[in-house]
Scaffold this motif. Structure first.
Motif, PDB file in Angstrom:
ATOM      1  N   VAL B  81     -14.055  -0.180   4.202  1.00  0.00           N
ATOM      2  CA  VAL B  81     -12.740  -0.733   3.866  1.00  0.00           C
ATOM      3  C   VAL B  81     -11.993   0.349   3.084  1.00  0.00           C
ATOM      4  O   VAL B  81     -12.488   0.820   2.052  1.00  0.00           O
ATOM      5  CB  VAL B  81     -12.874  -2.006   2.993  1.00  0.00           C
ATOM      6  CG1 VAL B  81     -11.503  -2.536   2.585  1.00  0.00           C
ATOM      7  CG2 VAL B  81     -13.674  -3.087   3.731  1.00  0.00           C
ATOM      8  N   SER B  82     -10.825   0.739   3.585  1.00  0.00           N
ATOM      9  CA  SER B  82     -10.058   1.796   2.903  1.00  0.00           C
ATOM     10  C   SER B  82      -8.740   1.249   2.385  1.00  0.00           C
ATOM     11  O   SER B  82      -8.026   0.547   3.113  1.00  0.00           O
ATOM     12  CB  SER B  82      -9.768   2.950   3.862  1.00  0.00           C
ATOM     13  OG  SER B  82     -10.964   3.504   4.343  1.00  0.00           O
ATOM     14  N   ILE B  83      -8.437   1.595   1.155  1.00  0.00           N
ATOM     15  CA  ILE B  83      -7.146   1.254   0.551  1.00  0.00           C
ATOM     16  C   ILE B  83      -6.277   2.500   0.679  1.00  0.00           C
ATOM     17  O   ILE B  83      -6.656   3.577   0.202  1.00  0.00           O
ATOM     18  CB  ILE B  83      -7.325   0.866  -0.925  1.00  0.00           C
ATOM     19  CG1 ILE B  83      -8.271  -0.342  -1.020  1.00  0.00           C
ATOM     20  CG2 ILE B  83      -5.987   0.571  -1.589  1.00  0.00           C
ATOM     21  CD1 ILE B  83      -8.779  -0.608  -2.421  1.00  0.00           C
ATOM     22  N   ILE B  84      -5.138   2.347   1.335  1.00  0.00           N
ATOM     23  CA  ILE B  84      -4.327   3.526   1.659  1.00  0.00           C
ATOM     24  C   ILE B  84      -2.897   3.341   1.156  1.00  0.00           C
ATOM     25  O   ILE B  84      -2.226   2.383   1.563  1.00  0.00           O
ATOM     26  CB  ILE B  84      -4.307   3.756   3.189  1.00  0.00           C
ATOM     27  CG1 ILE B  84      -5.743   3.944   3.705  1.00  0.00           C
ATOM     28  CG2 ILE B  84      -3.428   4.937   3.555  1.00  0.00           C
ATOM     29  CD1 ILE B  84      -5.846   4.057   5.212  1.00  0.00           C
ATOM     30  N   PRO B  85      -2.410   4.224   0.293  1.00  0.00           N
ATOM     31  CA  PRO B  85      -1.002   4.123  -0.114  1.00  0.00           C
ATOM     32  C   PRO B  85      -0.103   4.623   1.019  1.00  0.00           C
ATOM     33  O   PRO B  85      -0.427   5.622   1.669  1.00  0.00           O
ATOM     34  CB  PRO B  85      -0.927   5.048  -1.337  1.00  0.00           C
ATOM     35  CG  PRO B  85      -2.039   6.017  -1.166  1.00  0.00           C
ATOM     36  CD  PRO B  85      -3.109   5.327  -0.357  1.00  0.00           C
ATOM     37  N   ALA B  86       0.978   3.889   1.273  1.00  0.00           N
ATOM     38  CA  ALA B  86       1.925   4.341   2.296  1.00  0.00           C
ATOM     39  C   ALA B  86       2.631   5.582   1.762  1.00  0.00           C
ATOM     40  O   ALA B  86       3.092   5.589   0.621  1.00  0.00           O
ATOM     41  CB  ALA B  86       2.935   3.240   2.587  1.00  0.00           C
ATOM     42  N   ILE B  87       2.670   6.638   2.569  1.00  0.00           N
ATOM     43  CA  ILE B  87       3.289   7.884   2.123  1.00  0.00           C
ATOM     44  C   ILE B  87       4.519   8.167   2.973  1.00  0.00           C
ATOM     45  O   ILE B  87       4.434   8.323   4.195  1.00  0.00           O
ATOM     46  CB  ILE B  87       2.302   9.077   2.247  1.00  0.00           C
ATOM     47  CG1 ILE B  87       1.015   8.814   1.469  1.00  0.00           C
ATOM     48  CG2 ILE B  87       2.985  10.363   1.798  1.00  0.00           C
ATOM     49  CD1 ILE B  87       1.143   8.790  -0.038  1.00  0.00           C
ATOM     50  N   ALA B  88       5.669   8.197   2.314  1.00  0.00           N
ATOM     51  CA  ALA B  88       6.937   8.450   3.003  1.00  0.00           C
ATOM     52  C   ALA B  88       7.932   8.993   1.989  1.00  0.00           C
ATOM     53  O   ALA B  88       7.669   9.022   0.789  1.00  0.00           O
ATOM     54  CB  ALA B  88       7.455   7.164   3.632  1.00  0.00           C
TER      55      ALA B  88
END
Lengths: 146, 93
Positions: B81-88
């Protein structure tokens, strides 16, 4: 002011990427080691997946982000930030950059024109969600950006 | 056991732990377990309505849980399970 050393090879990767993708924005990952002075030893290019208006916006595929975290872990590095370019615009974060930023990361911005790099500056979000500039230190391994 | 990957910007809330192991059966259970162990992490992942924050993506292995069974997605031994911050971002003023 927080301090940052960027190795020459990382600077070259970011600059070349910004020139290659001009007039669209490029983006990528920053790897290195954390200490009193943060050292960026590697920059890794990734694709700007924004479907429209790439001249003014960038977006990174979450799976590419995950690969970057795994790459850092496998190579005993730390994922320390994100770089992107501002074509024909100063290396200063926009409100859009600020709204989308996460803490802890260095946000390096490459100001690029047609066939020329203007300058590189680095920023980090503070606890009030405002950007503070990071001081890029001179090093024999890096190009000095003023 | 399944593994949870914590993204670098959130590791200050997990005593610098990059990965954690869990016996949770669903993504929701895994996130709950994580935020009970590290309460300061909760606000970073969950909004005031109890939903996953807009700028956070949760992946099970290589798949966004939004395309699976959302937070009820089942987690099995060996899953990641990966927690990923949205990068933009970008130069929009």
């Amino acid at each position: 002011m927080k301090k940052l050393i960027i190795y020459l090879s990382a600077t070259e990767t970011m600059e070349n990427h910004a020139l290659e993708t001009y007039p669209e924005e490029c983006c990528g990952f920053l790897y290195g080691t954390e200490g009193d002075v943060r050292e960026i030893s590697h920059a890794g290019k990734t694709k700007n997946i924004k479907s429209e208006n790439k001249r003014k916006k960038f977006k990174i595929d979450p799976l590419e982000y995950l690969r970057a975290e795994k790459y850092a872990m496998a190579n005993k590095l730390e994922l320390l930030g994100i770089y992107h370019s501002h074509p024909d615009h100063p290396a200063v974060p926009s409100e859009h950059d600020r709204e989308n930023a996460v803490g802890y990361f260095s946000y390096i911005i490459v100001s690029v024109g047609k066939n020329k790099i203007n300058n590189i500056r680095s920023w980090q979000l503070n606890d009030q969600r405002e950007f503070d500039e990071e001081k890029i230190l001179e090093s024999k391994h890096m190009k000095v950006n003023t | 056991m399944a593994k949870i990957i914590i993204p670098t910007p959130l590791r200050k809330f997990t005593n610098n732990q990059a990965t954690l192991e869990t016996n949770a059966h669903t993504v929701l259970e895994a996130i709950r377990e994580l935020t009970i162990k590290y309460p300061d992490l909760k606000n970073q992942i969950i909004d005031k309505n109890g939903d996953i924050r807009k700028f956070i993506k949760i992946y099970l292995d290589d798949t966004n849980i939004k395309t699976l069974d959302q937070d009820k997605t089942e987690v099995s031994a060996g899953s990641v399970v990966s927690i990923i911050p949205a990068i933009a971002g970008g130069n929009i003023t």
